[in-house]
Design a protein around this motif. Structure first.
Motif, PDB file in Angstrom:
ATOM      1  N   THR A 156       1.009  -1.145   0.083  1.00  0.00           N
ATOM      2  CA  THR A 156       0.023  -0.136  -0.078  1.00  0.00           C
ATOM      3  C   THR A 156       0.830   1.309   0.101  1.00  0.00           C
ATOM      4  OG1 THR A 156      -1.680  -1.065   1.039  1.00  0.00           O
ATOM      5  CG2 THR A 156      -1.718   1.369   1.347  1.00  0.00           C
ATOM      6  N   LEU A 160       0.888   4.270  -2.758  1.00  0.00           N
ATOM      7  CA  LEU A 160       0.812   5.720  -2.578  1.00  0.00           C
ATOM      8  C   LEU A 160       1.984   6.608  -2.736  1.00  0.00           C
ATOM      9  CD1 LEU A 160      -0.357   5.617   1.322  1.00  0.00           C
ATOM     10  CD2 LEU A 160      -1.721   6.341  -0.527  1.00  0.00           C
ATOM     11  N   ALA A 163       1.516   6.406  -6.809  1.00  0.00           N
ATOM     12  CA  ALA A 163       0.445   7.339  -7.248  1.00  0.00           C
ATOM     13  C   ALA A 163       0.551   8.977  -6.927  1.00  0.00           C
ATOM     14  CB  ALA A 163      -0.865   7.029  -6.160  1.00  0.00           C
ATOM     15  N   THR A 164       1.484   9.440  -6.184  1.00  0.00           N
ATOM     16  CA  THR A 164       1.850  10.814  -5.809  1.00  0.00           C
ATOM     17  C   THR A 164       3.082  11.097  -6.545  1.00  0.00           C
ATOM     18  OG1 THR A 164       2.950  10.381  -3.825  1.00  0.00           O
ATOM     19  CG2 THR A 164       0.657  10.912  -3.883  1.00  0.00           C
ATOM     20  N   LEU A 192      -6.877   9.334  -2.504  1.00  0.00           N
ATOM     21  CA  LEU A 192      -6.122   8.159  -2.085  1.00  0.00           C
ATOM     22  C   LEU A 192      -6.819   8.006  -0.659  1.00  0.00           C
ATOM     23  CD1 LEU A 192      -2.686   9.307  -3.301  1.00  0.00           C
ATOM     24  CD2 LEU A 192      -3.912   7.162  -3.988  1.00  0.00           C
TER      25      LEU A 192
END
Length: 198
Positions: A156, A160, A163-164, A192
């Motif tokens: 996870t 994250l 994704a950023t 998110l």
């Protein structure tokens, strides 16, 4: 070459190397330039860093470590025990740190982009440290019941981080001054968070 009165330390050499890199760029900066800036012989620099590559690796690591150290204080939750707030603060601090480097010192950022390309080991260690910090925040959120139980906090955390990426990967630095960048950042983080909530 004027004699130096201060003790020559690895830290002083790294500080001088940053200035030399800022002034000359990575293609032209030499160990002799660093030694000249310190007022010592190049042999004195080589006593601390056996090769030019080792010196460049150390200065790259130092630059990357500054960001990691800045973010480490947000992981424990001393300022805010709420895991979601902590995660938001951490992501915002990462974005702010990277943007500050890009906007306030573009010459040094360009230099480090070259050095980082040469030194994948330092970059890998930096990313591992950052995703490790994120993993601890996610695991704390799951334990507190704020985040849905994830199959794996580490997976996870990596998701994250990726994704950023637009907000911390230096290859996107040109976009960080766009007028809507803060709005885009907030929208991504909000999305998110909705996905993480229990």
């Amino acid at each position: 070459m004027a004699p130096t009165t201060e003790t020559l330390t690895a830290e002083r050499i790294l500080e001088a190397t940053e200035e030399v890199l800022r002034r000359h760029g990575p293609a032209k900066a030499t160990v002799v330039d660093v030694a000249r800036a310190l007022g010592v012989s190049h042999g004195s620099v080589y006593r601390h860093f056996r090769t030019k590559a080792a010196l460049r690796e150390a200065v790259t690591k130092r630059w990357l470590d500054r960001t990691s150290e800045e973010l480490a204080g947000l992981v424990a939750g001393d300022r805010d025990p709420d895991p979601e707030a902590r995660l938001r603060d951490w992501l915002a601090a990462l974005f702010a740190a990277k943007r500050r480097k890009a906007c306030e010192d573009p010459e040094l950022l360009a230099t480090y982009m070259v050095l980082v390309g040469e030194n994948g080991e330092a970059v890998g260690a930096h990313i591992a440290d950052l995703t490790g910090q994120l993993t601890r925040i996610v695991a704390a959120g799951v334990a507190a019941g704020a985040f849905a139980p994830a199959a794996d906090a580490e997976t996870t955390a990596r998701a994250l981080f990726h994704a950023t990426g637009r907000f911390h990967d230096p290859s996107y630095a040109r976009e960080w001054t766009e007028p809507d960048i803060e709005t885009d950042f907030t929208a991504v983080v909000d999305l998110l968070m909705r996905g993480l909530r229990a």
